[in-house]
Design a protein around this motif. Structure first.
Motif, mmCIF file in Angstrom:
data_model
loop_
_atom_site.group_PDB
_atom_site.id
_atom_site.type_symbol
_atom_site.label_atom_id
_atom_site.label_comp_id
_atom_site.label_asym_id
_atom_site.label_seq_id
_atom_site.Cartn_x
_atom_site.Cartn_y
_atom_site.Cartn_z
ATOM 1 N N ASN A 35 -3.083 -6.221 11.016
ATOM 2 C CA ASN A 35 -2.955 -4.846 11.479
ATOM 3 C C ASN A 35 -2.771 -3.885 10.309
ATOM 4 O O ASN A 35 -3.256 -2.758 10.341
ATOM 5 C CB ASN A 35 -1.797 -4.719 12.473
ATOM 6 N N GLY A 36 -2.087 -4.324 9.266
ATOM 7 C CA GLY A 36 -1.931 -3.489 8.072
ATOM 8 C C GLY A 36 -3.270 -3.163 7.429
ATOM 9 O O GLY A 36 -3.511 -2.032 6.978
ATOM 10 N N LEU A 73 -9.883 -8.670 5.221
ATOM 11 C CA LEU A 73 -9.395 -9.496 6.332
ATOM 12 C C LEU A 73 -9.416 -10.979 5.959
ATOM 13 O O LEU A 73 -8.468 -11.712 6.254
ATOM 14 C CB LEU A 73 -10.221 -9.264 7.591
ATOM 15 N N HIS A 74 -10.478 -11.404 5.298
ATOM 16 C CA HIS A 74 -10.545 -12.806 4.863
ATOM 17 C C HIS A 74 -9.462 -13.106 3.832
ATOM 18 O O HIS A 74 -8.808 -14.155 3.902
ATOM 19 C CB HIS A 74 -11.919 -13.134 4.280
ATOM 20 N N GLY A 75 -9.280 -12.204 2.887
ATOM 21 C CA GLY A 75 -8.265 -12.407 1.853
ATOM 22 C C GLY A 75 -6.859 -12.491 2.436
ATOM 23 O O GLY A 75 -6.080 -13.390 2.084
ATOM 24 N N VAL A 76 -6.542 -11.567 3.331
ATOM 25 C CA VAL A 76 -5.229 -11.587 3.982
ATOM 26 C C VAL A 76 -5.059 -12.872 4.773
ATOM 27 O O VAL A 76 -4.012 -13.526 4.716
ATOM 28 C CB VAL A 76 -5.042 -10.349 4.889
ATOM 29 N N ALA A 99 4.725 -10.741 5.117
ATOM 30 C CA ALA A 99 3.627 -9.957 5.688
ATOM 31 C C ALA A 99 3.690 -8.507 5.215
ATOM 32 O O ALA A 99 2.675 -7.913 4.846
ATOM 33 C CB ALA A 99 3.678 -10.019 7.215
ATOM 34 N N ARG A 100 4.871 -7.936 5.213
ATOM 35 C CA ARG A 100 5.026 -6.535 4.801
ATOM 36 C C ARG A 100 4.717 -6.360 3.323
ATOM 37 O O ARG A 100 4.048 -5.399 2.920
ATOM 38 C CB ARG A 100 6.436 -6.065 5.121
ATOM 39 N N ASN A 101 5.200 -7.278 2.487
ATOM 40 C CA ASN A 101 4.936 -7.165 1.052
ATOM 41 C C ASN A 101 3.460 -7.301 0.739
ATOM 42 O O ASN A 101 2.923 -6.570 -0.093
ATOM 43 C CB ASN A 101 5.759 -8.190 0.271
ATOM 44 N N LEU A 102 2.788 -8.229 1.396
ATOM 45 C CA LEU A 102 1.352 -8.388 1.196
ATOM 46 C C LEU A 102 0.614 -7.129 1.651
ATOM 47 O O LEU A 102 -0.272 -6.635 0.954
ATOM 48 C CB LEU A 102 0.834 -9.610 1.949
#
Length: 178
Positions: free
Chosen positions: A108-109, A58-61, A25-28
């Motif tokens: 959230n990122g 948001l969709h991509g993540v 999650a952090r790397n993305l």
């Protein structure tokens, strides 16, 4: 809170599970932030374009991180056994429960990048404080039910904060919540 109430071993299991969830999650989020921030900043006053870019992000993540987190949750036993070896079974239980919270963290990122692009670091600060308060409250409640309770409380605090975070980000760009 965990080590005081459940011991150092429980804290170790929880910490390892959180690190396994946070890594993808952090790397993305870091990669997206490097791409999104300049792009969003260029159009910070054009809410229509910001809505489109934010929705696309948001969709991509979601298309990337949700399958990873659901997969981690589904194969937590195997993943922990392969990565950590025997004796880490409790870490697998925690990982299976908290993996979806990692996807929420990645969302959230994206929202934090929007707040910075809209020159609203105050919202990033407020949401971080709210997340911390919710997480600590969840830990204090969850620790009463053991490490499994802590993991459930961790996920619950992320789920409680998700609508708040989305509402705040959507309001910045004039996006209806529903």
């Amino acid at each position: 809170i965990i080590s005081r109430n459940l011991g150092a071993e429980a804290l170790g299991h929880f910490s390892v599970a959180v690190q396994l969830v946070d890594y993808p999650a952090r790397n993305l989020a870091q990669v997206l932030q490097r791409i999104m921030f300049p792009a969003l900043s260029k159009v910070q006053s054009d809410n229509a374009r910001l809505r489109h870019m934010h929705r696309t992000a948001l969709h991509g993540v979601s298309m990337i991180i949700w399958p990873i987190m659901i997969g981690m949750s589904a194969v937590a036993d195997l993943l922990v056994t392969v990565l950590m070896g025997p004796g880490w079974e409790l870490t697998a239980v925690v990982l299976a429960l908290i993996a979806p919270a990692g996807a929420i963290g990645a969302i959230n990122g994206v929202n934090n990048t929007l707040f910075l692009a809209k020159n609203r670091p105050d919202l990033q600060l407020y949401t971080t404080i709210c997340i911390a308060i919710t997480a600590v409250t969840g830990l204090m409640i969850g620790v009463q039910y053991g490490l499994t309770g802590v993991a459930i409380a961790h996920l619950a605090s992320a789920l409680i904060m998700l609508p708040v975070l989305l509402t705040l980000s959507f309001r910045q760009i004039g996006q209806p919540v529903f």
